[in-house]
Design a protein around this motif. Structure first.
Motif, mmCIF file in Angstrom:
data_model
loop_
_atom_site.group_PDB
_atom_site.id
_atom_site.type_symbol
_atom_site.label_atom_id
_atom_site.label_comp_id
_atom_site.label_asym_id
_atom_site.label_seq_id
_atom_site.Cartn_x
_atom_site.Cartn_y
_atom_site.Cartn_z
ATOM 1 N N ARG A 1 9.002 2.766 -3.991
ATOM 2 C CA ARG A 1 8.017 2.149 -4.888
ATOM 3 C C ARG A 1 8.613 0.923 -5.586
ATOM 4 O O ARG A 1 7.930 -0.082 -5.781
ATOM 5 C CB ARG A 1 7.491 3.177 -5.890
ATOM 6 N N SER B 1 9.119 7.639 -2.457
ATOM 7 C CA SER B 1 10.245 7.809 -3.376
ATOM 8 C C SER B 1 10.254 6.686 -4.415
ATOM 9 O O SER B 1 9.695 5.608 -4.177
ATOM 10 C CB SER B 1 11.564 7.801 -2.597
ATOM 11 N N PRO B 2 10.900 6.914 -5.546
ATOM 12 C CA PRO B 2 11.001 5.850 -6.556
ATOM 13 C C PRO B 2 11.668 4.583 -6.006
ATOM 14 O O PRO B 2 11.276 3.473 -6.364
ATOM 15 C CB PRO B 2 11.849 6.482 -7.660
ATOM 16 N N PRO C 1 2.362 4.662 -0.664
ATOM 17 C CA PRO C 1 1.674 5.780 -1.326
ATOM 18 C C PRO C 1 2.395 6.231 -2.603
ATOM 19 O O PRO C 1 3.601 6.040 -2.743
ATOM 20 C CB PRO C 1 1.696 6.888 -0.269
ATOM 21 N N GLU C 2 1.640 6.822 -3.500
ATOM 22 C CA GLU C 2 2.209 7.360 -4.747
ATOM 23 C C GLU C 2 3.274 8.412 -4.466
ATOM 24 O O GLU C 2 4.148 8.651 -5.293
ATOM 25 C CB GLU C 2 1.101 7.971 -5.606
ATOM 26 N N THR C 3 3.198 9.044 -3.312
ATOM 27 C CA THR C 3 4.158 10.086 -2.952
ATOM 28 C C THR C 3 5.478 9.512 -2.445
ATOM 29 O O THR C 3 6.417 10.268 -2.190
ATOM 30 C CB THR C 3 3.561 11.006 -1.880
ATOM 31 N N HIS D 1 0.821 -1.214 0.000
ATOM 32 C CA HIS D 1 0.000 0.000 0.000
ATOM 33 C C HIS D 1 0.858 1.269 0.000
ATOM 34 O O HIS D 1 0.393 2.320 0.430
ATOM 35 C CB HIS D 1 -0.913 0.004 1.237
#
Length: 183
Positions: free
Chosen positions: A72, A68-69, A64-66, A62
């Motif tokens: 993610r 860091s790369p 978040p899109e915010t 889960h």
């Protein structure tokens, strides 16, 4: 035979979490996080104890899109990586995971014999159950410049010594990696 690696963050005084169970002091910077991502790609199967699995499952699927790369990237790696979760209390697991409630030592022996890749063990309790049986082939300790004064010790009391050989050291901005091989 598969190699089993135990990789974990540890304080200077030998604890893997503080008295409250927190590991926030082990948060990696981008350099160390990328190292973990690259290392995790090489892992064929990840073995998790229940507590670690619950902690990881709460956040990484889960993220978040915010984020860091690098975070993610790890989230995608973790959710896709085959995992074996050892628990007598969980009834189901997700994210490419298999639940095992049988004897962890016997199952890890079977898993090690079932291939020639690399596995990692995550979770201090699970690793502690494997230590006396000589099932861990490599230890990757990430020593943080932190004195906690208490918490969960890295190693449980053991009946006999486990001789290790220092194979590598590597300096990061937030930790020093000490890599040991079992003799």
């Amino acid at each position: 035979m598969r190699k089993l690696i135990y990789s974990i963050g540890v304080s200077l005084d030998g604890y893997i979490n503080d008295r409250d169970g927190s590991i926030d002091w082990t948060d990696p910077d981008d350099e160390l996080h990328q190292f973990h991502n690259d290392r995790y790609r090489e892992i064929e199967v990840s073995l998790h104890g229940r507590r670690l699995y619950e902690l990881m499952a709460e956040y990484w699927p889960h993220v978040p899109e915010t984020a860091s790369p690098i975070e993610r990237e790890f989230a995608a790696l973790w959710t896709e990586k085959p995992k074996v979760v050892f628990s007598r209390t969980l009834t189901e697991v997700q994210w490419n995971s298999t639940l095992v409630s049988a004897n962890a030592v016997d199952e890890v022996r079977r898993l090690k014999a079932g291939g020639d890749g690399v596995m990692e063990v995550g979770g201090a309790g699970l690793a502690a159950s494997l230590l006396p049986h000589g099932l861990i082939d490599e230890y990757q300790l990430f020593l943080s410049p932190m004195v906690l004064g208490g918490g969960t010790p890295l190693f449980p009391p053991l009946d006999k010594r486990i001789p290790l050989r220092l194979a590598e050291t590597r300096h990061f901005n937030t930790a020093v990696m000490l890599r040991f091989l079992a003799d």
